[in-house]
Design an enzyme around this catalytic site. Sequence first.
Site, PDB file in Angstrom:
ATOM      1  N   LYS A   7       0.874  -1.187   0.000  1.00 12.01           N
ATOM      2  CA  LYS A   7       0.000   0.000   0.000  1.00 12.01           C
ATOM      3  C   LYS A   7       0.903   1.226   0.000  1.00 12.01           C
ATOM      4  CE  LYS A   7      -4.404   1.098   0.242  1.00 12.01           C
ATOM      5  NZ  LYS A   7      -5.605   0.425  -0.247  1.00 12.01           N
ATOM      6  N   ASP A  24      -6.991   4.375  -4.482  1.00 15.69           N
ATOM      7  CA  ASP A  24      -7.646   4.258  -3.168  1.00 15.69           C
ATOM      8  C   ASP A  24      -8.230   5.647  -2.912  1.00 15.69           C
ATOM      9  OD1 ASP A  24      -7.865   2.404  -0.649  1.00 15.69           O
ATOM     10  OD2 ASP A  24      -7.236   4.293   0.201  1.00 15.69           O
TER      11      ASP A  24
HETATM   12  P1  NDP Z   1     -12.831   7.922  -2.762  1.00 20.06           P
HETATM   13  O1  NDP Z   1     -11.751   8.905  -2.564  1.00 20.06           O
HETATM   14  O2  NDP Z   1     -13.378   7.695  -4.113  1.00 20.06           O
HETATM   15  O3  NDP Z   1     -14.049   8.244  -1.767  1.00 20.06           O
HETATM   16  C1  NDP Z   1     -13.854   8.307  -0.395  1.00 20.06           C
HETATM   17  C2  NDP Z   1     -15.156   8.763   0.240  1.00 20.06           C
HETATM   18  O4  NDP Z   1     -15.038   8.656   1.661  1.00 20.06           O
HETATM   19  C3  NDP Z   1     -15.487  10.203  -0.045  1.00 20.06           C
HETATM   20  O5  NDP Z   1     -16.874  10.371  -0.020  1.00 20.06           O
HETATM   21  C4  NDP Z   1     -14.841  10.917   1.136  1.00 20.06           C
HETATM   22  O6  NDP Z   1     -15.398  12.178   1.422  1.00 20.06           O
HETATM   23  C5  NDP Z   1     -15.108   9.964   2.256  1.00 20.06           C
HETATM   24  N1  NDP Z   1     -14.040  10.080   3.266  1.00 20.06           N
HETATM   25  C6  NDP Z   1     -12.706   9.943   3.070  1.00 20.06           C
HETATM   26  N2  NDP Z   1     -12.033  10.165   4.199  1.00 20.06           N
HETATM   27  C7  NDP Z   1     -12.956  10.458   5.122  1.00 20.06           C
HETATM   28  C8  NDP Z   1     -12.885  10.770   6.487  1.00 20.06           C
HETATM   29  N3  NDP Z   1     -11.709  10.837   7.130  1.00 20.06           N
HETATM   30  N4  NDP Z   1     -14.061  11.018   7.144  1.00 20.06           N
HETATM   31  C9  NDP Z   1     -15.267  10.950   6.493  1.00 20.06           C
HETATM   32  N5  NDP Z   1     -15.382  10.646   5.184  1.00 20.06           N
HETATM   33  C10 NDP Z   1     -14.256  10.404   4.512  1.00 20.06           C
HETATM   34  O7  NDP Z   1     -12.247   6.548  -2.147  1.00 20.06           O
HETATM   35  P2  NDP Z   1     -12.749   5.052  -2.393  1.00 20.06           P
HETATM   36  O8  NDP Z   1     -14.204   5.036  -2.577  1.00 20.06           O
HETATM   37  O9  NDP Z   1     -11.854   4.436  -3.396  1.00 20.06           O
HETATM   38  O10 NDP Z   1     -12.369   4.392  -0.983  1.00 20.06           O
HETATM   39  C11 NDP Z   1     -13.292   4.313   0.105  1.00 20.06           C
HETATM   40  C12 NDP Z   1     -12.869   3.208   1.050  1.00 20.06           C
HETATM   41  O11 NDP Z   1     -12.841   1.952   0.341  1.00 20.06           O
HETATM   42  C13 NDP Z   1     -11.469   3.344   1.661  1.00 20.06           C
HETATM   43  O12 NDP Z   1     -11.463   2.798   2.962  1.00 20.06           O
HETATM   44  C14 NDP Z   1     -10.616   2.481   0.750  1.00 20.06           C
HETATM   45  O13 NDP Z   1      -9.433   2.061   1.394  1.00 20.06           O
HETATM   46  C15 NDP Z   1     -11.564   1.334   0.495  1.00 20.06           C
HETATM   47  N6  NDP Z   1     -11.277   0.521  -0.673  1.00 20.06           N
HETATM   48  C16 NDP Z   1     -11.194   1.069  -1.920  1.00 20.06           C
HETATM   49  C17 NDP Z   1     -10.935   0.283  -3.021  1.00 20.06           C
HETATM   50  C18 NDP Z   1     -10.959   0.815  -4.420  1.00 20.06           C
HETATM   51  O14 NDP Z   1     -10.905  -0.006  -5.345  1.00 20.06           O
HETATM   52  N7  NDP Z   1     -11.043   2.096  -4.640  1.00 20.06           N
HETATM   53  C19 NDP Z   1     -10.647  -1.166  -2.854  1.00 20.06           C
HETATM   54  C20 NDP Z   1     -10.857  -1.660  -1.526  1.00 20.06           C
HETATM   55  C21 NDP Z   1     -11.122  -0.823  -0.478  1.00 20.06           C
HETATM   56  P3  NDP Z   1     -14.642  13.515   0.930  1.00 20.06           P
HETATM   57  O15 NDP Z   1     -14.920  13.622  -0.516  1.00 20.06           O
HETATM   58  O16 NDP Z   1     -15.249  14.591   1.765  1.00 20.06           O
HETATM   59  O17 NDP Z   1     -13.188  13.299   1.252  1.00 20.06           O
END
Ligand code: NDP
Length: 445
Positions: A126, A166
């Site tokens: 990662k 991510d």
């Molecule tokens: P994105 O950046 O596309 O979206 C993240 C979302 O979560 C946004 O809505 C963001 O809001 C919100 N968010 C992020 N940080 C915080 C925080 N500290 N508090 C509250 N809301 C938060 O990321 P992904 O959708 O790709 O990832 C989301 C989760 O899924 C993560 O945990 C990631 O590790 C996991 N994941 C992702 C994969 C992938 O293929 N993308 C694979 C497996 C797991 P804002 O816009 O306000 O920041």
Amino acid sequence: MEKTVEAFMEKIEEKNPGEKEFHQAVREFIETVMPFVRKNEKYQKYKILERIVEPERIIIFRVPWVDDNGEIHINRGYRVEMNSALGPYKGGLRFHPTVNLSILKFLAFEQIFKNSLTGLPLGGGKGGADFDPKGKTDNEVMRFCQSFMNELYRHIGPNTDVPAGDIGVGAREIGYLFGQYKKLKNEFTGALTGKGFNWGGSLIRPEATGYGCVYFAEEMLKTRRESIKGKVCVVSGSGNVAQHTVEKVLQFGGKVVTLSDSSGVIYDPDGIDKEKLEFVKDLKNVKRGRIKEYAEKYGCEYVEKGKPWNIKCDIAFPCATQNEIEKKDAENLVSNGCKCVCEGANMPTTLEALEVFLEAKILFGPGKAANAGGVAVSGLEMTQNSLHLYWSREEVEEKLRNIMQNIHKSCVKYGKEGDFVNYVKGANIAGFVRVADAMIDQGIV
Ligand code: NDP
């Protein structure tokens, strides 16, 4: 081997001071895997637990870049290469101001077992940076990505380490990172996944984590003769994973009533339909706006700094970030009749909240298993790249569905406790066995 979980954790905490997310991820793993290792002499003899918690390599580097006004900024970049027993290191890059070594080590650690569960030849890693893409122009994001890759390129490659996206790293960032990698290496190889479809990406990769998560929930529900159809679901986040979770829930006939971002949560009791979802995709992926604008457009409730966990639902899909479900949230969900929690995000549930779910014996799908669809299709993207061919949407989605069903089976195999399936235990042990056996075969390295 240390005699107890506490003794093992004491060493971890002493050796990795202040890394609370890493401690949390290791504790959750060790609590379920240690009793299994105790019954298996070979894993003790080869000190697999002691070895597996130590990253093979960590790279930390300076990322300087210049904003549109000519001001210089300095961020810190990382790549944690955790375990390569099963294949090249594989795992996403996160760009978020909260990124630090502890968060990346927890993510890399979980990635080892997640990748193992997919059955594909993928090691665990990662990386990322404490850079905040929010409020930056496309040109600023591009310059940051280029500077980040100026260092990272020498450590990655299709047979060495293959990063993906991510939080904060989506199609735009992967494009800039790949462009710079290609320029520096002077070769067009699949050293990153999540690429655009017309330059080496796989169909269904953007959808894979969310879709896979819903497939996993459906498999869990089947064990209780239930399904997603007609169920009320709450989803947190509104990024890649959240959007595609909503999309697949809709296809299965469920109803999603919430989405959130780091500023607040929207509650739409009528349900987020296809058209509303398209609005969210445009808002988040193109306009890069805030979820509050959904409430303004559709006239529904918005709670500043709120979370979805006090809303009555059948299924919860946490899809934002780590530790977003705390003990009180878990209690609210359970007392409101939630039957199933399926983690799209990585470690969104605190250890105390996890206890609440396990005690209530609801269906609980841990991220390691439930969100493995993203890395699984990344693995399929690597295969397509090396074979120089593309599979159709249907082919990829069929493979994704099979992989999620197999992960579910593995969790049941190792997690069955009478009538109840402890998916946390099942995912940890099933993921562990494959890596541990490979480590033994490969000697003391
Ligand atoms: P994105 O950046 O596309 O979206 C993240 C979302 O979560 C946004 O809505 C963001 O809001 C919100 N968010 C992020 N940080 C915080 C925080 N500290 N508090 C509250 N809301 C938060 O990321 P992904 O959708 O790709 O990832 C989301 C989760 O899924 C993560 O945990 C990631 O590790 C996991 N994941 C992702 C994969 C992938 O293929 N993308 C694979 C497996 C797991 P804002 O816009 O306000 O920041």
